[in-house]
Design an enzyme around this catalytic site. Structure first.
Site, PDB file in Angstrom:
ATOM      1  CG  ASN A 115      17.327  80.269   1.979  1.00  0.00           C
ATOM      2  OD1 ASN A 115      17.381  80.312   0.398  1.00  0.00           O
ATOM      3  ND2 ASN A 115      18.050  81.943   1.929  1.00  0.00           N
TER       4      ASN A 115
ATOM      5  CD  GLU B 148      16.847  84.883   5.282  1.00  0.00           C
ATOM      6  OE1 GLU B 148      15.152  85.523   4.881  1.00  0.00           O
ATOM      7  OE2 GLU B 148      17.272  84.482   4.741  1.00  0.00           O
TER       8      GLU B 148
ATOM      9  CB  CYS C 265      22.799  77.955   4.770  1.00  0.00           C
ATOM     10  SG  CYS C 265      23.382  79.388   5.141  1.00  0.00           S
TER      11      CYS C 265
ATOM     12  CD  GLU D 263      24.728  76.151   0.696  1.00  0.00           C
ATOM     13  OE1 GLU D 263      23.937  77.150   0.791  1.00  0.00           O
ATOM     14  OE2 GLU D 263      26.038  76.593  -0.464  1.00  0.00           O
TER      15      GLU D 263
ATOM     16  CB  CYS E 218      28.470  80.700   4.572  1.00  0.00           C
ATOM     17  SG  CYS E 218      27.293  79.405   5.537  1.00  0.00           S
TER      18      CYS E 218
ATOM     19  CB  CYS F 202      27.520  75.746   3.705  1.00  0.00           C
ATOM     20  SG  CYS F 202      26.029  76.444   4.292  1.00  0.00           S
TER      21      CYS F 202
END
Ligand code: THU
Length: 162
Positions: A65, A67, A76, A78, A113, A116
């Site tokens: 990830n 940020e 993220c 993924e 999530c 993703c």
């Protein structure tokens, strides 16, 4: 309360209590994900996540990830991994993705999530090949889903654009 029917959707996945019960390939993929989680850029959540994708040609692509101070601009693990894989190996089918955090308090598996799942589903549809989703945790407990679609019933797909 007009005339209508109710449809039910089953969501099933395999549950393993220990990584040592997994096939060697799946263990390897989880370990790669765990390793790359350490170099995530997650100064805001302190929740470092790693993802490792296995391609049909045997290549493993990893991501974590990323940020951002403007929170929604981050992404993220993924998606970092799958977009990199598709950019570098656009014709190689994706067989599996492993995802895990290096957070020792995360005793339940990390589940991708919704965004993703949608992003991953794109490539499952593109290649007409299910992507196995291997979700790990610090306790060793692992979930494995047979496909992304199985985790995202009623997904938006290209048929809706016709
Ligand atoms: N995150 C992932 O990278 N993958 C997941 O499956 C769950 C959430 C990230 C996004 C954000 O940087 C942090 O974890 C906290 O939500």
């Amino acid at each position: 309360m007009g005339k209508h029917e109710i449809k039910k959707v089953d969501l099933s996945f395999d549950v393993y209590q220990s990584e040592s019960d997994l096939e060697a390939n799946d263990q390897l993929l989880l370990n790669k994900a765990k390793e790359i989680a350490k170099s995530a850029h997650a100064p805001y959540s302190n929740f470092k996540v790693g993802a490792a994708l296995l391609l049909e040609n045997g290549t493993i692509v990893t991501g974590n990830n990323q940020e951002n101070a403007a929170y929604p601009s981050g992404t993220c693990a993924e998606r970092t991994a799958v977009f990199y894989a598709s950019a570098q190996y656009p014709t190689s089918k994706i067989k599996a993705i492993a995802v895990i955090t290096d957070n020792v308090n995360q005793l339940e598996p990390v589940t991708p999530c919704g965004s993703c799942r949608q992003a991953l589903a794109e490539y499952e549809i593109k290649f007409r090949e299910p992507i196995r989703v291997i979700m790990g945790s610090a306790s060793g407990k692992v979930y494995i889903a047979k496909s992304v679609e199985s985790l995202l019933p009623l997904m938006f797909n290209q048929d809706h654009l016709k």
